[in-house]
Design an enzyme around this catalytic site. Structure first.
Site, PDB file in Angstrom:
ATOM      1  N   LEU A  67      -9.577  -7.369   1.188  1.00  0.00           N
ATOM      2  CA  LEU A  67     -10.058  -6.571   2.321  1.00  0.00           C
ATOM      3  C   LEU A  67      -8.940  -5.675   2.825  1.00  0.00           C
ATOM      4  O   LEU A  67      -7.771  -6.061   2.792  1.00  0.00           O
ATOM      5  CB  LEU A  67     -10.473  -7.497   3.467  1.00  0.00           C
TER       6      LEU A  67
ATOM      7  N   LYS B 160     -11.693 -14.707   9.782  1.00  0.00           N
ATOM      8  CA  LYS B 160     -11.029 -14.651   8.474  1.00  0.00           C
ATOM      9  C   LYS B 160     -10.271 -15.968   8.295  1.00  0.00           C
ATOM     10  O   LYS B 160      -9.202 -16.164   8.869  1.00  0.00           O
ATOM     11  CB  LYS B 160     -10.083 -13.462   8.400  1.00  0.00           C
TER      12      LYS B 160
ATOM     13  N   GLU C 144     -14.572 -19.750   1.383  1.00  0.00           N
ATOM     14  CA  GLU C 144     -13.179 -20.164   1.525  1.00  0.00           C
ATOM     15  C   GLU C 144     -13.045 -21.680   1.471  1.00  0.00           C
ATOM     16  O   GLU C 144     -13.786 -22.401   2.153  1.00  0.00           O
ATOM     17  CB  GLU C 144     -12.681 -19.656   2.891  1.00  0.00           C
TER      18      GLU C 144
ATOM     19  N   LYS D  32      -6.507  -8.065  11.848  1.00  0.00           N
ATOM     20  CA  LYS D  32      -5.543  -9.165  11.920  1.00  0.00           C
ATOM     21  C   LYS D  32      -5.190  -9.495  13.368  1.00  0.00           C
ATOM     22  O   LYS D  32      -5.240  -8.627  14.235  1.00  0.00           O
ATOM     23  CB  LYS D  32      -4.260  -8.771  11.168  1.00  0.00           C
TER      24      LYS D  32
ATOM     25  N   CYS E 222      22.773   8.897  -1.230  1.00  0.00           N
ATOM     26  CA  CYS E 222      22.168   7.665  -1.742  1.00  0.00           C
ATOM     27  C   CYS E 222      23.323   6.787  -2.228  1.00  0.00           C
ATOM     28  O   CYS E 222      24.344   7.324  -2.695  1.00  0.00           O
ATOM     29  CB  CYS E 222      21.233   8.030  -2.897  1.00  0.00           C
TER      30      CYS E 222
ATOM     31  N   CYS F 299      23.747   5.607  -4.857  1.00  0.00           N
ATOM     32  CA  CYS F 299      24.052   5.942  -6.254  1.00  0.00           C
ATOM     33  C   CYS F 299      24.973   7.154  -6.331  1.00  0.00           C
ATOM     34  O   CYS F 299      25.474   7.499  -7.401  1.00  0.00           O
ATOM     35  CB  CYS F 299      22.770   6.219  -7.036  1.00  0.00           C
TER      36      CYS F 299
ATOM     37  N   CYS G  71      19.273   7.267 -10.992  1.00  0.00           N
ATOM     38  CA  CYS G  71      19.767   6.543  -9.818  1.00  0.00           C
ATOM     39  C   CYS G  71      19.566   5.052 -10.094  1.00  0.00           C
ATOM     40  O   CYS G  71      18.452   4.594 -10.349  1.00  0.00           O
ATOM     41  CB  CYS G  71      18.987   6.965  -8.575  1.00  0.00           C
TER      42      CYS G  71
END
Ligand code: IVH
Length: 673
Positions: free
Chosen positions: A82, A117, A175, A307, A401, A403, A431
Site C-alpha cells: 500500500l 492496518k 493478516e 500511518k 563530493c 570522491c 565516483c
C-alpha cells in the site's frame, strides 16, 4: 580480549542457542526465564565491554530461524503493498489524484472502507469449492511460500466453508498476527510480535506452530471466480458470515475530515488494543471505481495506508556525515548520541539536504528533536537553540563530493527553482561513492534480488576490492570468500547459488537494476514493454533511438535526458555489454490482454469528456492496445477529443490513419452501446 574470555563467551552463546531451541522449537524450556535472561545479559555485557559482536549473538539474531525449505508458488493475483500517507495533505492529494483519474467533479466525495492496518504477516488462502486447498505467504508479492499446514493450525482460519454464496474459487487474504498478551509468553525469543508471527508461521513442523496462539483477520481477496459484492464493506460483512474473523474497527467513512478524526481517535486508543496496528487503511469502497482506478507498479491507486504519527526523542548531534546516493545526491546525515525512539535505538538521522541545514541552522553539537515513523528513516525536526553552546560553528556544507568531483545544483524546470539537493555530477561508476551505491541497488530485492548479498556484504567486498562494477559480482572467488571471517564453505556456496539464480531475469528488472536516474520500477516496466527484448535495449546506444522512447506515454523529457546521459558514458556501455554476456533475459511475456484493441496502437489528441487521459490509457491497455504520443504509419487509431492539435489530424489523414471521436472510442471499448 584474552583467549580464555573468548572461549567463555562462545560457550555462553552455544548454551543460549541450546536453551532457545528447546524453548522455542520444542516448547520445553530447560531453564527458568530468570536463568535464561541472566545468561543473555552476561553475553551482552561481554559484548559491550569489548565492543564486538557475533552473528549468533542475541544482539544480532532475533527469534528462532525460520525454515527455508518451503515450496514456492506463484500468486494468481499479485500481493501488492500500500502507498503511505503521513498527514492530511497526503490524503487530500490521494483523493485529488483519484478524482482526476476518474474525471469526477472536484467536490466528489468517495465513500471509503476504513480498516486498521494490522502489523502482522499477510497470507493468502486459496479455497476451492469451499475447501482450503493451499495457503501462501506473501513472499516477494509474485511468488509465496507454501505454508498451508502451518496456516491450518490457526483456529481463526476456516478449513471448510459451506455457505452457498461463498465463491467457487477464491483467495482470501488477511493478516496473521499474535496478540500482545500471548506475545508476552514468548517475548524473549523475538524482537516484537510481528517477528514472532513471522517466525512461528515459517517453522518446519506445523505441530510447533500449533503451540503458538496465532490469529488471523481477513480483509481482502486475490484471485476469484465470481465475486457478487459491489462494495468492499459488503465483502467484509460476508467474510464475517462465511466464518472469518474481521476487525471490529472497520467502518465506512466519507470526507477527509472524518477520516482524519477517525485516525486520531484510533491513534489515541491504539495502545489499549490487544494487537499492534501501525495505521489505518482507506479503500475506495465501490468495486467498480476500484476496478477503474486499477494499480500502479507496487500498490493500488484505490487505497492508502495512513500511518500513525511518529515517536520522537531529544539527543545531541556528535557529527555530520555526507552520504552520496546512487544518483549522486549528497545527503547530510546527523550522527547522534544513541537514543531509544519507540523501541528502536537510533544513532543516525537524515538532515535531508544543504538547504534544510541552512534553513534550520543545524550545527554539530546541537541538541535536536528526532522523529521516527514506522519504517521511514529517522529525521531531525528541530534544534533547541537555547541549549546551544556559544562556541558552536556554523556547518559549512562541502562543495566537493568525497570522491573529489565538484558538485552541482541543478535547475528544476518544473518548479523553476534551483534544486535544494547538491549532486556529484558523475553518471557512471567513476565516483567511488556512487559506484558502491549502484552496486547495492543492482543486487537489491526489486533488481537482481541476490539473497545473501546485502548492503553490509557489498561494503565488505568493496573494501576488499573484490567488486567495483556490477559484472564483478559474477566473477567472485568463492574459495576466498569461504575463508573470510564470519563466512565458511556453506555460506559461500549459498551465495554462489543465489548469484547464479539471479542471472535469469526479465528485461524490466535489468533496466531498473542499472540505477539510471528517473528510471524507477514503473518506468523500467514501460520501457521494457515498449522495447520487448534486450536487442532493442542495446540499440539505445544510438542517441536517436532514445528519442523513440518519448512515444511511451509516461516517458517525458526528464527521463529521455537522463537516458541520453547514461548511454553517453563509456563505462556504462562497457558494464551493460559485459552483463549481457552473463545474464539470460527471460522472454518478456507481457500478459496480453485480449480485447477490443488487441495489438492496436492508439493515440489521443484533445480533451475527452468525463474520462481522464490516465483512465483512457488504462482502458486501452486493459483491452490489449498500446498508446503512443507521436503520429506515425504504425498508428491504428487517432482518437480526437475537444480542441485537438490540427497538425496531428492532418498527418494522420495523410498517412491514412483511422480517426475516431470519443463516441466511437467508447463504443469500441464497450463503455457505451
Ligand atoms: S489491503 C492491494 N488491508 O499492509 C492491497 N492490507 O502495506 C493489499 N495490511 O501487505 C492490502 N491491514 O500485510 C490491506 N486492512 C488491510 C490491512 C493490510 C494490514 C498489510 C498487508 C499488506 C500491507 C501493505
Amino acid at each position: 580480549m584474552s583467549n580464555s574470555l573468548l572461549k567463555q563467551y562462545k560457550e555462553k552463546l552455544k548454551l543460549l542457542d541450546k536453551f532457545s531451541k528447546h524453548y522455542f522449537q520444542n516448547q520445553k524450556p530447560l531453564v527458568s526465564d530468570k536463568e535464561y535472561d541472566q545468561l543473555k545479559s552476561e553475553i551482552l555485557k561481554i559484548e559491550k565491554n569489548y565492543g564486538f559482536t557475533n552473528l549468533k549473538s542475541p544482539s544480532v539474531k532475533v527469534g528462532y530461524k525460520p525454515s527455508k525449505k518451503f515450496k514456492k508458488f506463484k500468486h494468481r493475483v499479485k500481493m501488492l503493498s500500500l502507498s503511505n500517507a503521513f498527514n492530511e495533505e497526503d490524503l487530500i492529494n490521494f483523493q485529488k489524484k483519484n478524482i482526476n483519474f476518474l474525471a469526477l467533479d472536484k467536490n466528489y466525495e468517495f465513500e471509503y472502507s476504513v480498516e486498521p492496518k494490522i502489523d502482522g504477516i499477510s497470507a493468502s488462502l486459496h479455497y476451492k469449492n469451499g475447501k482450503l486447498t493451499i495457503g501462501l505467504s506473501r513472499g516477494d508479492g509474485e511468488e509465496g511460500e507454501d505454508i498451508t499446514e502451518n496456516l491450518k493450525t490457526i483456529k481463526d482460519i476456516p478449513l471448510n466453508i459451506l455457505h452457498k454464496d461463498f465463491p467457487d474459487e477464491i483467495d482470501i487474504r488477511g493478516e496473521v498476527f499474535i496478540e500482545n498478551n500471548d506475545f508476552k509468553k514468548i517475548e524473549k525469543d523475538f524482537a516484537n510480535p510481528r517477528n514472532a508471527a513471522s517466525g512461528s508461521l515459517r517453522l518446519k513442523d506445523p505441530k510447533k506452530t500449533k503451540l503458538i496462539p496465532l490469529k488471523f483477520i481477513a480483509y481482502t481477496f486475490g484471485f476469484n471466480s465470481n465475486i457478487k459484492e459491489s462494495k468492499q464493506s459488503d465483502f467484509i460483512k460476508n467474510l464475517d458470515k462465511w466464518g472469518f474473523k474481521i476487525s471490529e474497527l472497520n467502518k465506512t467513512i466519507k470526507g477527509i475530515n472524518n477520516l482524519v478524526k477517525y485516525h486520531s481517535d484510533i491513534e489515541k486508543k491504539r495502545f489499549t488494543l490487544n494487537y499492534d496496528i501501525d495505521g489505518i487503511v482507506y479503500k475506495v469502497n465501490d468495486f467498480n471505481l476500484q476496478k477503474r482506478l486499477g494499480f500502479m507498479a507496487t500498490a493500488p491507486r484505490w487505497a492508502i495506508a495512513h500511518k500513525f504519527s511518529a515517536n520522537y526523542s531529544i539527543t545531541k548531534i556528535t557529527d555530520i556525515d555526507i552520504q552520496v546516493g546512487r544518483t549522486g545526491a549528497l545527503t547530510p546525515v546527523a550522527k547522534v548520541k544513541p537514543v531509544n525512539i519507540g523501541g528502536v535505538m537510533v544513532s543516525n538521522a537524515t538532515l535531508h539536504n544543504e538547504d534544510e541545514i541552512n534553513r534550520k541552522d543545524i550545527r554539530i553539537g546541537d541538541t535536536v528533536k528526532i522523529e521516527r515513523a514506522g519504517d521511514v528513516i529517522p529525521h531531525v525536526i528541530s534544534v533547541d537553540k537555547n541549549l546551544r553552546n556559544v562556541n558552536l560553528k556554523k556547518f559549512i556544507f562541502p562543495k566537493k563530493c568525497p570522491c573529489g568531483f565538484d558538485t552541482i545544483k541543478e535547475f528544476n524546470k518544473v518548479t523553476k527553482k534551483i534544486d535544494a539537493v547538491r549532486r556529484c555530477p558523475d553518471i557512471g561508476f567513476d565516483c567511488n561513492r556512487i559506484a558502491k551505491e549502484k552496486l547495492k541497488h543492482f543486487v537489491s530485492k526489486d533488481a537482481l534480488n541476490i539473497e545473501g548479498l546485502g548492503k553490509k556484504v557489498i561494503e565488505k567486498f568493496w573494501d576488499l576490492k573484490f567488486i567495483k562494477l556490477p559484472d564483478d559480482i559474477f566473477n567472485l572467488n568463492f574459495q576466498t570468500i569461504a575463508r573470510l571471517e564470519g563466512w565458511g564453505p556453506q555460506s559461500a556456496e549459498n551465495l554462489k547459488n543465489s548469484i547464479n539464480k539471479s542471472k535469469k531475469l526479465k528485461l524490466d528488472r535489468f533496466i531498473y537494476s542499472l540505477g539510471i536516474r528517473h528510471i524507477g520500477q514503473e518506468n523500467a516496466k514501460l520501457i521494457s514493454e515498449f522495447l520487448c527484448d534486450y536487442s532493442n535495449f542495446i540499440k539505445l546506444k544510438d542517441q536517436k533511438n532514445i528519442e523513440e522512447l518519448s512515444n511511451i506515454d509516461g516517458i517525458g523529457e526528464t527521463q529521455i535526458t537522463s537516458l541520453k546521459n547514461f548511454f553517453k558514458n563509456k563505462l556504462n556501455l562497457k558494464v551493460i555489454s559485459s552483463l549481457s554476456k552473463i545474464l539470460i533475459f527471460e522472454k518478456n511475456v507481457i500478459k496480453k490482454m485480449e480485447g477490443a484493441f488487441s495489438n492496436k496502437i492508439l493515440m489521443f489528441t484533445g480533451k475527452l469528456n468525463n474520462i481522464s487521459r490516465a483512465e483512457a490509457k488504462s482502458i486501452v491497455e486493459n483491452n490489449g492496445g498500446k498508446i503512443v504520443s507521436n503520429v506515425s504509419k504504425k498508428l491504428d487509431y487517432l482518437v480526437i477529443g475537444e480542441k485537438p492539435t490540427s497538425k496531428k489530424i492532418k498527418i494522420a489523414n495523410d498517412l491514412k490513419v483511422k480517426i475516431l471521436n470519443q463516441t466511437d472510442f467508447e463504443k469500441i471499448s464497450k463503455l457505451r452501446q
